[in-house]
Write a protein that holds these residues in place. Structure first.
Motif, mmCIF file in Angstrom:
data_model
loop_
_atom_site.group_PDB
_atom_site.id
_atom_site.type_symbol
_atom_site.label_atom_id
_atom_site.label_comp_id
_atom_site.label_asym_id
_atom_site.label_seq_id
_atom_site.Cartn_x
_atom_site.Cartn_y
_atom_site.Cartn_z
ATOM 1 N N GLU A 1 19.204 47.441 69.892
ATOM 2 C CA GLU A 1 19.276 46.011 70.193
ATOM 3 C C GLU A 1 17.981 45.511 70.814
ATOM 4 O OE1 GLU A 1 22.744 45.777 72.693
ATOM 5 O OE2 GLU A 1 24.111 45.686 70.979
ATOM 6 N N PHE A 2 17.416 46.276 71.741
ATOM 7 C CA PHE A 2 16.184 45.851 72.384
ATOM 8 C C PHE A 2 14.996 45.948 71.434
ATOM 9 C CE2 PHE A 2 17.681 46.386 77.033
ATOM 10 C CZ PHE A 2 17.959 45.040 77.127
ATOM 11 N N ALA A 3 14.986 46.928 70.538
ATOM 12 C CA ALA A 3 13.888 47.049 69.569
ATOM 13 C C ALA A 3 13.804 45.800 68.691
ATOM 14 C CB ALA A 3 14.078 48.302 68.709
ATOM 15 N N LYS B 1 23.429 43.622 78.390
ATOM 16 C CA LYS B 1 22.031 43.587 78.855
ATOM 17 C C LYS B 1 21.206 42.568 78.071
ATOM 18 C CE LYS B 1 22.722 47.053 81.665
ATOM 19 N NZ LYS B 1 23.462 46.727 82.846
ATOM 20 N N LEU B 2 21.588 42.270 76.834
ATOM 21 C CA LEU B 2 20.875 41.245 76.059
ATOM 22 C C LEU B 2 21.038 39.866 76.702
ATOM 23 C CD1 LEU B 2 21.476 42.218 72.322
ATOM 24 C CD2 LEU B 2 19.325 42.241 73.582
ATOM 25 N N ASP B 3 22.195 39.610 77.293
ATOM 26 C CA ASP B 3 22.393 38.347 78.000
ATOM 27 C C ASP B 3 21.452 38.252 79.201
ATOM 28 O OD1 ASP B 3 24.310 37.394 76.248
ATOM 29 O OD2 ASP B 3 25.991 38.165 77.425
ATOM 30 N N MET B 4 21.242 39.380 79.879
ATOM 31 C CA MET B 4 20.297 39.383 81.001
ATOM 32 C C MET B 4 18.880 39.142 80.484
ATOM 33 S SD MET B 4 22.095 39.515 83.683
ATOM 34 C CE MET B 4 20.782 39.585 84.889
ATOM 35 N N VAL C 1 10.237 45.234 79.300
ATOM 36 C CA VAL C 1 10.604 46.650 79.308
ATOM 37 C C VAL C 1 11.854 46.830 80.163
ATOM 38 C CG1 VAL C 1 8.972 47.135 81.187
ATOM 39 C CG2 VAL C 1 9.732 49.004 79.728
ATOM 40 N N PHE C 2 12.754 47.676 79.661
ATOM 41 C CA PHE C 2 14.019 47.959 80.344
ATOM 42 C C PHE C 2 13.981 49.409 80.804
ATOM 43 C CE2 PHE C 2 18.429 49.470 80.257
ATOM 44 C CZ PHE C 2 19.029 48.557 81.097
ATOM 45 N N VAL D 1 11.701 44.615 73.061
ATOM 46 C CA VAL D 1 11.783 45.150 74.417
ATOM 47 C C VAL D 1 11.756 46.679 74.342
ATOM 48 C CG1 VAL D 1 13.239 45.372 76.485
ATOM 49 C CG2 VAL D 1 13.036 43.163 75.333
ATOM 50 N N GLU D 2 10.861 47.259 75.112
ATOM 51 C CA GLU D 2 10.741 48.716 75.173
ATOM 52 C C GLU D 2 11.776 49.269 76.155
ATOM 53 O OE1 GLU D 2 7.381 52.068 76.430
ATOM 54 O OE2 GLU D 2 6.940 49.933 76.674
#
Length: 149
Positions: free
Chosen positions: A109-111, A79-82, A90-91, A115-116
């Motif tokens: 990873e998102f934090a 998902k980080l590649d996306m 936000v995801f 990215v929330e």
């Protein structure tokens, strides 16, 4: 005013009310909603399943939903590649991921990149897995009927 971009990924195979609920709730939390439709290859790689509805048709269905501003094919497992490609803020995910190893790793990873992660209630009455099992159960009788015709 800053535009809040959301990303909701899913197979969206055998589209049902649970899918619609996720997209509707996601749109209520952002200004611009991108729906990531997981490719046939990624579904086979990550879930070991082949979709019933091909990617091109799933993209057409999802892009036609009024809550979706853009539908893209998700062709990578990370998902980080996306995020690197789309730069969403936000995801969105169903709460069946909350507290799981995959969910907690995703949150960490998102934090790190700001990215929330927002979870929405999983629709218990309908799931693609249940629909897939029902189709599998119907297939032998349908094949028998066709052979008898």
């Amino acid at each position: 005013m800053t535009r809040r971009v959301g990303y909701a990924a899913g197979a969206f195979d055998l589209f049902h009310i649970g899918h619609l609920n996720i997209l509707k709730h996601a749109k209520s939390e952002c200004d611009y909603l991108i729906a990531g439709v997981v490719s046939d290859e990624m579904l086979r790689l990550t879930k070991g399943i082949s979709p019933v509805i091909p990617l091109a048709e799933r993209l057409q269905i999802v892009s036609s939903i009024e809550f979706v501003d853009e539908a893209v094919a998700e062709t990578v497992p990370d998902k980080l590649d996306m995020w690197r490609e789309l730069r969403f803020d936000v995801f969105f995910k169903g709460d069946d991921w909350r507290g799981t190893e995959k969910g907690m790793r995703l949150e960490r990873e998102f934090a790190e990149i700001g990215v929330e992660v927002v979870y929405f209630p999983y629709t218990m009455t309908t799931s693609s897995s249940t629909l897939r099992r029902a189709l599998d159960a119907l297939t032998p009788s349908a094949e028998r009927s066709a052979a008898q015709a």
